[in-house]
Design a protein around this motif. Sequence first.
Motif, PDB file in Angstrom:
ATOM      1  N   ALA A 121      28.476  -9.570  35.079  1.00 36.46           N
ATOM      2  CA  ALA A 121      27.708 -10.104  35.885  1.00 36.46           C
ATOM      3  C   ALA A 121      26.908 -11.472  35.742  1.00 36.46           C
ATOM      4  O   ALA A 121      26.231 -12.441  36.500  1.00 36.46           O
ATOM      5  CB  ALA A 121      26.591  -9.255  36.463  1.00 36.46           C
ATOM      6  N   VAL A 122      26.909 -11.613  34.398  1.00 32.42           N
ATOM      7  CA  VAL A 122      26.235 -12.991  33.704  1.00 32.42           C
ATOM      8  C   VAL A 122      26.813 -14.394  34.318  1.00 32.42           C
ATOM      9  O   VAL A 122      27.701 -14.599  34.323  1.00 32.42           O
ATOM     10  CB  VAL A 122      26.311 -13.058  32.502  1.00 32.42           C
ATOM     11  CG1 VAL A 122      25.602 -14.381  31.911  1.00 32.42           C
ATOM     12  CG2 VAL A 122      25.513 -11.911  31.720  1.00 32.42           C
ATOM     13  N   GLY A 123      25.869 -15.016  35.017  1.00 33.19           N
ATOM     14  CA  GLY A 123      26.543 -16.317  35.664  1.00 33.19           C
ATOM     15  C   GLY A 123      27.257 -16.007  37.051  1.00 33.19           C
ATOM     16  O   GLY A 123      27.664 -17.093  37.352  1.00 33.19           O
ATOM     17  N   ALA A 124      27.193 -15.000  37.715  1.00 35.35           N
ATOM     18  CA  ALA A 124      28.180 -14.503  38.461  1.00 35.35           C
ATOM     19  C   ALA A 124      28.000 -15.545  39.905  1.00 35.35           C
ATOM     20  O   ALA A 124      28.967 -15.758  40.617  1.00 35.35           O
ATOM     21  CB  ALA A 124      28.132 -13.259  38.990  1.00 35.35           C
ATOM     22  N   ASP A 125      27.018 -15.821  39.918  1.00 34.34           N
ATOM     23  CA  ASP A 125      26.533 -16.667  41.297  1.00 34.34           C
ATOM     24  C   ASP A 125      26.802 -18.209  41.132  1.00 34.34           C
ATOM     25  O   ASP A 125      26.945 -18.957  42.052  1.00 34.34           O
ATOM     26  CB  ASP A 125      24.889 -16.824  41.467  1.00 34.34           C
ATOM     27  CG  ASP A 125      24.614 -15.262  42.181  1.00 34.34           C
ATOM     28  OD1 ASP A 125      25.342 -14.379  42.650  1.00 34.34           O
ATOM     29  OD2 ASP A 125      23.242 -14.993  42.080  1.00 34.34           O
TER      30      ASP A 125
END
Length: 188
Positions: free
Chosen positions: A182-186
């Motif tokens: 999920a790290v930096g997923a956006d």
Amino acid sequence: MLQGRKQLKELVKKVQAARDEMQWGEEGPPPLLVKIAPDLSKEDLEDIAAVSLALRLDGLKMMFSCSSIIAIIISNTTISRPDFVKKYPVAEETGGLSGKPLLNLSTNILKEMYILTRGKIPLIGCGGVFSGEDAYKKIRAGATLVQLYTGFAYGGPALIPRMKAELVECLERDGFKSILEAVGADYR
């Protein structure tokens, strides 16, 4: 100003050199953490990112070994006052603002640094984290780790298991098997 590219690079190199001259155990020297304010200009952020990348700092080492790396903590307190805070009489007092009012501002700066460093430097998200959902916002914006301060002061030790459960719910909801996914997923 210590955020300037030249000044920051000189400072980090001197601190790294001093740290590396010291005697350490088997684990090696501790990581170097640089904490930045959320009130920095785009140019300041670009300089900090460039210095971090130029010093060839390996972001993944932090997850497994703390030797000879740097991480950026985003962010310190802010001197700005969001509109919803300005209505309070103490809003005009000088000094840094922390806690919930810092969440969005610090998360936006975190996102900018994640983009500028291309996810190659460990980023520690802090500022306004009071729940697992808050921590998850930091992670999706690029935080490898999340720091608690004001939230922990108000929530106490019971906050940690609650946050962990909320984080698991967030990951499952969005189909991630781990926080690292999920790290930096956006912003990837």
